[in-house]
Design an enzyme around this catalytic site. Sequence first.
Site, PDB file in Angstrom:
ATOM      1  N   CYS A 181       0.809  -1.225   0.000  1.00  0.00           N
ATOM      2  CA  CYS A 181       0.000   0.000   0.000  1.00  0.00           C
ATOM      3  C   CYS A 181       0.839   1.271   0.000  1.00  0.00           C
ATOM      4  CB  CYS A 181      -0.901   0.009   1.234  1.00  0.00           C
ATOM      5  SG  CYS A 181       0.067  -0.048   2.735  1.00  0.00           S
TER       6      CYS A 181
ATOM      7  N   ASP B 228       2.410   2.491   2.586  1.00  0.00           N
ATOM      8  CA  ASP B 228       2.454   3.134   3.899  1.00  0.00           C
ATOM      9  C   ASP B 228       3.824   2.921   4.559  1.00  0.00           C
ATOM     10  OD1 ASP B 228      -0.083   3.971   3.551  1.00  0.00           O
ATOM     11  OD2 ASP B 228      -0.999   2.361   4.699  1.00  0.00           O
TER      12      ASP B 228
ATOM     13  N   CYS C 273      -2.536   2.666   7.910  1.00  0.00           N
ATOM     14  CA  CYS C 273      -3.974   2.550   8.145  1.00  0.00           C
ATOM     15  C   CYS C 273      -4.261   2.155   9.600  1.00  0.00           C
ATOM     16  CB  CYS C 273      -4.529   1.493   7.220  1.00  0.00           C
ATOM     17  SG  CYS C 273      -3.887  -0.123   7.661  1.00  0.00           S
TER      18      CYS C 273
ATOM     19  N   CYS D 160      -0.732  -5.448   6.579  1.00  0.00           N
ATOM     20  CA  CYS D 160      -0.488  -4.283   7.427  1.00  0.00           C
ATOM     21  C   CYS D 160       0.301  -4.673   8.677  1.00  0.00           C
ATOM     22  CB  CYS D 160      -1.797  -3.642   7.865  1.00  0.00           C
ATOM     23  SG  CYS D 160      -2.918  -3.363   6.503  1.00  0.00           S
TER      24      CYS D 160
HETATM   25 FE1  FES Z   1      -1.170   0.298   4.450  1.00  0.00          FE
HETATM   26 FE2  FES Z   1      -2.572  -1.067   6.147  1.00  0.00          FE
HETATM   27  S1  FES Z   1      -3.235  -0.323   4.257  1.00  0.00           S
HETATM   28  S2  FES Z   1      -0.516  -0.494   6.313  1.00  0.00           S
END
Ligand code: FES
Length: 129
Positions: free
Chosen positions: A37, A39, A62, A106
Site C-alpha cells: 500500500c 504506507d 492505516c 499491514c
Molecule cells: Fe497500508 Fe494497512 S493499508 S498499512
Amino acid sequence: MVDVGYSKKVMEHFMNPRNVGVIEHPDGYGKVGNPVCGDVMEIFIKVKDDVITDIKFRTFGCGSAIATSSMVTELAKGKHVDEAMKLTRGDVASELDGLPPQKMHCSNLAADALHEAIKDYKAKKQKKK
Ligand code: FES
C-alpha cells in the site's frame, strides 16, 4: 460502524494506541515501507543492558497498521532484544485476535520495523566496541 471483521482488541488499540511518538537519540531506529500500500512505519527503541526499556512508533499507515504497531510495542517493551527479535507478524496478529485477511499485510510493517530497529541497535553497539 460497518463491521469489516475487526476484533475488539484491534479496535481498542486503534482508538487508544500505546507508545505513539518519537524518541530523541534512540539506541535503535527502524523504518519500513509497505510494498502493498506504500504506507510507512518507524520504530524507535531505547535499550539498556540489551533490554528494551522504551519504544515508540510513528506511522503513515492505516488503522490496522496503527493497531498492530501499538500491540508490537507492548509486546516488545521489557523484552531482551533477542527475544523481541523473535516476535513475528503472526504473533502480533494473534495477540490482536486476528486481522481480516486483506489486512494481514499491514501487520508486517510493525514486526519488520521492530526488527530493523533491533538490527540498528546491534550494529551501533558493534561499532562502539
Ligand atoms: Fe497500508 Fe494497512 S493499508 S498499512
